[in-house]
Design an enzyme around this catalytic site. Sequence first.
Site, PDB file in Angstrom:
ATOM      1  N   VAL A 205       0.861  -1.187   0.000  1.00  0.00           N
ATOM      2  CA  VAL A 205       0.000   0.000   0.000  1.00  0.00           C
ATOM      3  C   VAL A 205       0.893   1.232   0.000  1.00  0.00           C
ATOM      4  CG1 VAL A 205      -1.835   1.218   1.212  1.00  0.00           C
ATOM      5  CG2 VAL A 205      -1.778  -1.283   1.234  1.00  0.00           C
TER       6      VAL A 205
ATOM      7  N   THR B 201       9.801  -2.025  -2.560  1.00  0.00           N
ATOM      8  CA  THR B 201       9.464  -0.668  -3.006  1.00  0.00           C
ATOM      9  C   THR B 201       8.795   0.109  -1.888  1.00  0.00           C
ATOM     10  OG1 THR B 201       9.153  -1.503  -5.261  1.00  0.00           O
ATOM     11  CG2 THR B 201       8.224   0.666  -4.761  1.00  0.00           C
ATOM     12  N   LYS B 202       7.842  -0.536  -1.240  1.00  0.00           N
ATOM     13  CA  LYS B 202       7.112   0.116  -0.145  1.00  0.00           C
ATOM     14  C   LYS B 202       8.044   0.486   1.006  1.00  0.00           C
ATOM     15  CE  LYS B 202       3.918   0.759   3.156  1.00  0.00           C
ATOM     16  NZ  LYS B 202       3.025   1.920   3.233  1.00  0.00           N
ATOM     17  N   LEU B 203       8.873  -0.455   1.454  1.00  0.00           N
ATOM     18  CA  LEU B 203       9.673  -0.208   2.649  1.00  0.00           C
ATOM     19  C   LEU B 203      10.816   0.771   2.394  1.00  0.00           C
ATOM     20  CD1 LEU B 203       9.753  -3.663   4.449  1.00  0.00           C
ATOM     21  CD2 LEU B 203       8.308  -1.672   4.895  1.00  0.00           C
TER      22      LEU B 203
ATOM     23  N   SER C 208       9.182   3.908   2.808  1.00  0.00           N
ATOM     24  CA  SER C 208       8.835   4.135   4.208  1.00  0.00           C
ATOM     25  C   SER C 208      10.006   4.658   5.023  1.00  0.00           C
ATOM     26  CB  SER C 208       8.303   2.842   4.830  1.00  0.00           C
ATOM     27  OG  SER C 208       7.061   2.484   4.262  1.00  0.00           O
TER      28      SER C 208
END
Length: 274
Positions: free
Chosen positions: A131, A178-180, A183
Amino acid sequence: MPARDGLIRIAFIGFGEVGDLFARGLRATGRVSIAAYDIKLDDPAARDGMAARMLRAEVRRCASTADAVADAEIVISAVTASSAEAAAQAAAPHLASHSIFFDINSAAPSTKQRAAAAVTEGRGDYVEGAVMAPVSEAGLRVSILAGGSRAAELAEALNGLGMNLTPVAHEIGRASATKLCRSIVIKGLEALMIDCATAARHFGVQDDVFASLSASFPSIDFARLAELMAGRVAQHGVRRAAEMREAAEMLASAGLQPGLSLAIADAQERGAKR
């Protein structure tokens, strides 16, 4: 994918803010039936509140993971990052044949890969989801990257219900990486802004500090940004701390230094309202 009655059967494991928002949006299409289980149903102090949330969302409240996933075609795992692998392991033996376990938790690639192994040992297939923006703002249309052998198939089904999935890989790990990586910046900025604002208030120099920052970055209202970020951390800090510990695991597994991500996790946890 629709069942005999024409409805797509969806189950949620975890029914916090994300599960609730998604379930409401999906229910509004009139094309799904939804079951849900959350561990808070096992806690006498939290049970009534969770049951009321499920009732308002018009989903079938289930007594266990096994009950929720038994006849679901799509299982959406929306727990905390620290529980992502355990949720997959709990669901795996009970998944319906050819169902898709959609793991949207903010977990490390290695965690997602272990969760995928647990699911595929059973009768289901695993798709990871990342997400990419706050769900509270975008709701059902929030951008989600998807990875796995059935990512494209799942995207077609859920995008037809108003979601916004983009298949990015057949392998598990690319979407979560990609998300982390993102983040580390977003949650790190939150931690920096909270410490900056807290220290500036203590010394009575917040106006000067924010004016100086805005002079360096004229497009940013730093006073407003500090206020927004403090609110987000207060509400979601515990969950975001778990996410940053997954980021630390990702870095360590790549032979990189995890110390900064662990420090961000600690800062997120400190800022959370209990």
